[in-house]
Design an enzyme around this catalytic site. Structure first.
Site, PDB file in Angstrom:
ATOM      1  N   HIS A 101       0.832  -0.952  -0.046  1.00  0.00           N
ATOM      2  CA  HIS A 101      -0.199  -0.138   0.033  1.00  0.00           C
ATOM      3  C   HIS A 101       0.983   2.014  -0.084  1.00  0.00           C
ATOM      4  O   HIS A 101       0.641   2.390  -0.188  1.00  0.00           O
ATOM      5  CB  HIS A 101      -0.922   0.557   1.338  1.00  0.00           C
ATOM      6  CG  HIS A 101      -2.211  -0.422   1.141  1.00  0.00           C
ATOM      7  ND1 HIS A 101      -3.472  -0.523   1.526  1.00  0.00           N
ATOM      8  CD2 HIS A 101      -2.161  -2.059   0.452  1.00  0.00           C
ATOM      9  CE1 HIS A 101      -3.958  -1.583   0.839  1.00  0.00           C
ATOM     10  NE2 HIS A 101      -3.192  -2.537   0.508  1.00  0.00           N
ATOM     11  N   HIS A 269      -2.117 -12.404  -1.256  1.00  0.00           N
ATOM     12  CA  HIS A 269      -3.211 -13.163  -0.981  1.00  0.00           C
ATOM     13  C   HIS A 269      -3.135 -14.554  -1.502  1.00  0.00           C
ATOM     14  O   HIS A 269      -3.425 -15.250   0.046  1.00  0.00           O
ATOM     15  CB  HIS A 269      -4.882 -12.929  -2.092  1.00  0.00           C
ATOM     16  CG  HIS A 269      -5.278 -11.801  -1.820  1.00  0.00           C
ATOM     17  ND1 HIS A 269      -6.338 -11.648  -2.779  1.00  0.00           N
ATOM     18  CD2 HIS A 269      -4.727 -10.516  -1.739  1.00  0.00           C
ATOM     19  CE1 HIS A 269      -6.287 -10.475  -3.144  1.00  0.00           C
ATOM     20  NE2 HIS A 269      -5.437  -9.460  -2.209  1.00  0.00           N
TER      21      HIS A 269
END
EC number: 1.11.1.21
Length: 733
Positions: A101, A269
């Site tokens: 991020h 993920h």
């Protein structure tokens, strides 16, 4: 609206109602009006950097005990803190999300965002909904940052920690390059016009049925997101085509192709879980809005919530794989093994759960490893199975672990390093030896002798090329530089190559003529050096013609890039839709043209005096674009173009001239007439007249136009010109 490019009418890179709000969107003061205002303390050019102007971060970084730092980070991964315990006893997934991020705000449109200055520490990013609870990740790193001090920036630490996290869980990494220097205040970045965050009723930025495309230069699909809404477009899980469309568009805006998108999604993920333990309305506000006693923490009911595991960020709950702290291919194995049904998380978010999942494929509970819970997929994950192109790539990765390993490692490296610019800026022992096309490689150049430079300049000035033509060619080459992601610039002379040689702003026919002549004259000089030196020679002549004996000392030693060194598609976003320095405007935009000038000056790293001097100097030299809606020579407020003089400022500020709008120009073109006789004197644009109408810019123009100001102007112009020409010379910084 161009549905292919996502540009607003007029090709404007900023939507809005014009002016500062249109250019910047909402500011931190808009989001948090009660926040402490420190602007008064950094006004007047005062720096917020505690290390001072003389601090050399490269020297500090190179002196660090790099192996010891990595060892400390590795130990931190499993050193669970009571105040914020790690899921599965491992902070690795948390730190991967923090690094992702930090880097994932990068966008190709203007090169802004990304990890290169550690902006995740500051508003608005520290309080974006998509960055929920990353305040805790950064605080977990504080003891290590405190230990190593100025030898490691927060910006570098975020990315290095992500790498160590991947390595500690058996994942592949391609390398690491340090060199990101921290800033100590929020950077000015246009994040969008919305007045609400995602999940507050805000519609997706792409609505094809309504003719709405993703606005340039934005990359995230909604305010407060890094990429896309994981629940689906606008939170709708029943729009698989829209989900794939949003992913493809947003990742492309961040410089990722389909394979990189699939590899990053699946690779990221493979680790950790999403958090939606409780409805979000159970929790407090973001860090910027919380009470002082929480010491910069946000998203908590009160301090007693810390460590209880009642965590909600995305609102989605659960892990993607049965081994959330171990790299492998379980993500794709489960994605294709099971059919999935739509369910809701405890927080009420839409997510997908395997039907009749076998216990062996379930995940351990994040706090109690003796318990088993179903895994899940988001609507964004399901796109890798539903979209035909994504599915082909996913099936290949499912059956080829080595291919996934390599693709993820390379895509992660690109994600976390794309905004650093050329490889020459990378520091540290783990910089990969392989040079990648997205790093804009340039072959090494050779520094010519002073005699060779002098001989070339003499030939150039006798070539028949005008001062304006030479100056424009040099500007076209160097002014592509962006200090946001350190791309563009004169090194490599890519102005000779597609797509830059054909940009309208560069007056392609004239540019081709100039480059051909310089190629003929350059001898052993690189074309990159020849273009810049020719511009310097022209300015020296123009100054001499104006009565000033100056030397324009640009550096040499540049190399020439070839088509093989150039990813032409990735250079398309560098094309200026407006360049006020050359008085170029492709078409009228939805924000004021002068705002676009300021934005371009910011990307070039210019001060207000430097901006002003360059505009006035380019006008005096006749270096304005002819391929523009304004027409030839507009803004050249002098009867001796090609002479470096302060005539532009003197004539612009003359009280004998009265200005009025040219009726059919859309408030973009102006006519200057003699107040007494009505005789037409000049034509100008908004980017010309703003230096007389805006009080701050007028103050600069007056300083250059006043008695004795001509010398100040010439000195400032030459300094600013050299700064732009050498902006990408990281080897001499």
């Amino acid at each position: 609206m161009d549905m292919k490019t996502g540009e607003m009418s007029g090709g404007c890179p900023f939507n809005g109602d014009g002016g500062t709000r249109g250019l910047l969107g909402r500011t931190n003061r808009d989001w948090w009006p009660d926040a402490l205002n420190l602007e008064i303390l950094v006004s007047g050019g005062k720096s917020a950097d505690p290390y001072g102007e003389d601090f050399n971060y490269a020297e500090a970084f190179n002196a660090i005990d790099y192996n010891a730092l990595k060892a400390d980070l590795t130990a931190l991964m499993t050193d669970s803190q009571d105040w914020w315990p790690a899921d599965y006893g491992h902070y690795g997934p948390f730190f991967i999300r923090m690094a992702w991020h930090a880097a994932g705000t990068y966008r190709t449109g203007d090169g802004r965002g990304g990890a290169s200055s550690g902006q995740q520490r500051f508003a608005p990013l520290n309080s974006w909904p998509d960055n929920g609870n990353l305040d805790k990740a950064r605080r977990l790193l504080w003891p290590i940052k405190q230990k190593y001090g100025k030898h490691i920036s927060w910006a570098d630490l975020f990315i290095l920690t992500g790498n160590v996290a991947i390595e500690s869980m058996g994942g592949p990494v391609f390398g690491f390059g340090g060199g990101r220097k921290d800033v100590f205040e929020p950077e000015t970045v246009y994040w969008g016009t919305e007045e609400q965050w995602v999940n507050e009723g805000v519609a997706t930025r792409i609505l094809p049925d309504e003719g709405k495309a993703l606005e340039n230069p934005l990359a995230a699909i909604q305010m407060g997101l890094i990429y896309v809404n994981p629940e689906g477009p606008g939170g709708n899980p029943h729009d698989p085509e829209g989900m794939a469309r949003d992913m493809r568009e947003t990742f492309a805006r961040m410089a990722m192709n389909d394979e990189e998108t699939v590899a990053l999604t699946a690779g990221g993920h493979a680790f950790g879980k999403a958090h939606g333990a409780k409805p979000a309305d159970n929790f407090g506000g973001a860090p910027e809005s919380e009470h002082l006693a929480l010491m910069g923490f946000g998203w908590l009911t009160d301090k007693d919530e810390i460590g209880k595991g009642h965590i909600t960020t995305s609102g989605i709950e659960g892990a993607w794989t049965p081994n959330p702290t171990q790299w492998g291919n379980d993500y794709f194995r489960l994605l294709f093994k099971y059919e999935f049904e739509l369910v809701q998380s405890p927080a009420g978010a839409n997510q997908w759960q395997p039907i009749d999942q076998e216990e062996a494929d379930m995940a351990p509970d994040a706090r109690d490893p003796s318990k088993k819970v179903p895994t899940m997929m988001t609507t964004a994950d399901m796109a890798l199975k539903r979209d035909p192109e994504y599915r082909k790539i996913s099936e290949r990765f499912l059956n080829d672990q080595a291919a996934l390993d390599d693709a993820f490692a390379r895509a992660w490296f690109k994600l976390t390093h794309r905004d650093m610019g050329p490889k020459a800026r990378y520091l540290g022992p783990e910089v990969p030896s392989e040079t990648l096309i997205w790093q804009d490689p340039v072959p090494a150049g050779t520094t010519p002798s002073d005699a060779a430079v002098a001989e070339f300049k003499t030939k150039v000035l006798a070539s028949g090329l005008t001062v304006g033509e030479l100056v424009k060619a040099a500007w076209a080459s160097a002014s592509t530089y962006r200090n946001s992601d350190h791309r563009g610039g004169a090194n490599g002379a890519r102005v000779r190559l597609a797509p830059q040689k054909d940009w309208k702003v560069n007056d392609p026919a004239e540019l081709a003529k100039v480059l051909a002549k310089l190629d003929e004259l350059r001898g052993g000089l690189s074309m990159a050096d020849a273009i810049v030196l020719a511009g310097a020679a022209a300015i020296e002549k123009a100054a001499k013609d104006g009565g000033y004996d100056i030397s324009v000392k640009v550096t040499t030693g540049r190399g020439d890039a070839t088509e093989e060194h150039t990813d032409a598609t990735s250079f398309e976003p560098l094309e200026p839709l407006a360049d006020g320095f050359r008085n170029y405007l492709k078409t009228k935009a939805s924000v004021k043209t002068e705002d676009l000038l300021i934005d371009r000056a910011h990307l070039l790293g210019l001060s207000i005096p430097e901006l002003t001097a360059l505009v006035g100097g380019m006008r005096a030299l006749g270096a304005v674009s002819t391929h523009t809606q304004h027409g030839n020579r507009i803004g050249v407020l002098t009867d001796r173009p090609g002479v470096l003089s302060n005539d532009f400022f003197v004539n612009l500020l003359s009280m004998n001239t009265e200005w009025s709008v040219v009726d059919d120009s859309g408030d973009e073109e102006f006519l200057g007439k003699d107040r007494k006789t009505g005789e037409e004197l000049y034509r100008a644009t908004r980017t010309d007249l703003v230096f007389g109408s805006n009080s701050q810019l007028r103050a600069q123009a007056e300083a250059f136009a006043e008695g004795g100001g001509d010398k100040t102007f010439v000195e400032t112009f030459v300094r600013a010109w050299t700064k732009v020409m050498d902006a990408d010379r990281f080897d001499i910084a």
